[in-house]
Design an enzyme around this catalytic site. Structure first.
Site, PDB file in Angstrom:
ATOM      1  N   PRO A   7      33.516  45.656  59.251  1.00 49.81           N
ATOM      2  CG  PRO A   7      32.791  46.215  57.107  1.00 49.81           C
ATOM      3  CD  PRO A   7      33.972  45.640  57.857  1.00 49.81           C
ATOM      4  CB  CYS A   8      30.032  45.262  63.469  1.00 47.05           C
ATOM      5  SG  CYS A   8      29.346  46.935  63.639  1.00 47.05           S
TER       6      CYS A   8
END
Length: 399
Positions: A135-136
């Site tokens: 996840p960014c």
């Protein structure tokens, strides 16, 4: 009778309310150039994939943080075999299972994923490749960049699984913003984590999705590492900026205002008054002053802006007075129409906006094939003879 989308631009009167903005391309050009020159590592190599074919060998891979399955779809297109996937979102996992029913799925937190135990359930096939995109949210420049967001450390779980499975190659993708977080310390930590588990040959390059035929501006940071002391192959860009595919090339044949729920061609409903407000938004402009990244009209004749869900506030169609549909988003991501997304329209948009463009993943797969084939044939020493571009030539071609 349904009216089909016209490729002719709207009248000048339609966009006179606000001054039209100039299109912006190559958001990360400076950083991209630095990674190819001053920050260039000795392991990255660019492979011409123009005439590349699928491999005669069967390569198995696992997709971590798989989401709906953009990366998986791309690798399947080059005949890689999806052995397993890991995803915490029930709806994204449902989509992945629908489209890849032969892959084994782990629905849950990756921290609870025991890779060895899981592979024993599928008779311990050899895993040649591990891919994924942690996840960014903490990295992205689209929202608030929080260096201390606990999700930023999920790449360590990615590293843990790699250390247990020991594939030949690893591909990890993320937003380019990950490379400048904490003045580059996040990037350095990722390199050190890979090196600590025996993947000392690690590279990172920013690949622009549009340069591979995706009708969308979507730069991605692509980390590639291997444990065999080999080079890390990247696909050579196929298109110059002036050749990028325009948005019309992907969505021109979809009905203008007639939904097709069966293929996710649905969008947020608008009242007549709302549509009149949308009519006044010029290309590059937003319907709202406080939410400039949402309800923003796409530029006609250009690749799509980077698509995202924005809680239903997707981009406005380049010509029509509505937001783009989930299927239009999927096409701009290069998903085939046969790829169906589970859940509500908004959930489908969320999945699509977070996905890796399958075409980009496909090209990455093509770049890996010569190296994987050479390993399979025991001819790793001959890899240096594979044609590659010089760093000067490549830098010039990218800009």
């Amino acid at each position: 009778m349904d009216i089909q989308l016209s490729l002719f631009p709207p009248t000048e009167k339609q966009f006179t309310a606000k001054k039209q903005k100039k299109v912006k391309l190559g958001r990360y050009e400076r950083l991209q150039r630095e990674l190819l020159t001053t920050q260039r590592d000795p392991y990255q190599v660019f492979i011409d994939i123009e005439n590349q074919t699928v491999s005669p060998f069967n390569y198995n891979f696992i997709d971590l943080f798989c989401g709906a399955g953009g990366f998986t779809q791309g690798l399947v297109q080059v005949k890689f075999n999806p052995v397993a996937s890991v995803e915490i979102s029930p709806i994204a996992s449902a989509t992945h299972q629908r489209n890849f029913p032969n892959s084994h799925h782990f629905l849950g937190d990756i921290c609870e994923f025991n890779s060895i135990e899981w592979l024993e359930k599928v008779n311990l096939p050899p895993i040649h490749l591990v891919v994924g995109g942690p996840p960014c949210q903490g990295f992205s420049v689209a929202g608030k960049r929080n260096p201390d967001d606990p999700r930023n450390n999920l790449f360590k779980e990615f590293i843990r699984v790699v250390s247990e499975i020991r594939p030949w190659y690893v591909v990890m993708e993320n937003v380019p913003g990950i490379l400048t977080m904490k003045d580059g310390k996040i990037k350095q930590a990722i390199f050190e984590q890979f090196e600590s588990i025996g993947y000392s040959n690690i590279s990172v390059v920013i690949l622009e999705s549009a340069a591979y035929g995706v009708p969308q501006i979507r730069p991605r940071a692509i980390f590639i590492a291997n444990r065999l002391e080999l080079q890390n192959p990247y696909p050579k860009p196929q298109l110059q900026p002036e050749q990028y595919q325009p948005i019309e090339s992907a969505i021109c044949d979809l009905p203008e205002y007639t939904p097709i729920p069966e293929i996710n061609h649905e969008w947020t409903r608008h009242s007549p008054e709302y549509m009149q407000r949308i009519e006044q938004v010029p290309p590059g402009g937003s319907l709202y002053e406080t939410y400039l990244d949402a309800f923003k009209r796409q530029y006609p004749g250009k690749p799509s802006m980077t698509i995202k869900e924005n809680h239903g506030g997707t981009h406005i169609h380049p010509y029509l007075n509505r937001v783009i549909s989930a299927r239009e988003m999927a096409r701009l991501q290069s998903f085939p129409d046969s790829f169906i997304f589970e859940g509500t329209m908004k959930k489908a948009m969320w999945q699509i906006g977070n996905a890796v463009p399958p075409r980009l993943a496909e090209c990455i797969g093509y770049g890996l094939i010569p190296y994987l084939d050479s390993i399979s044939l025991g001819k790793e020493k001959e890899l240096s003879t594979i044609p590659k571009t010089s760093e000067i030539q490549l830098a010039l071609e990218l800009h």
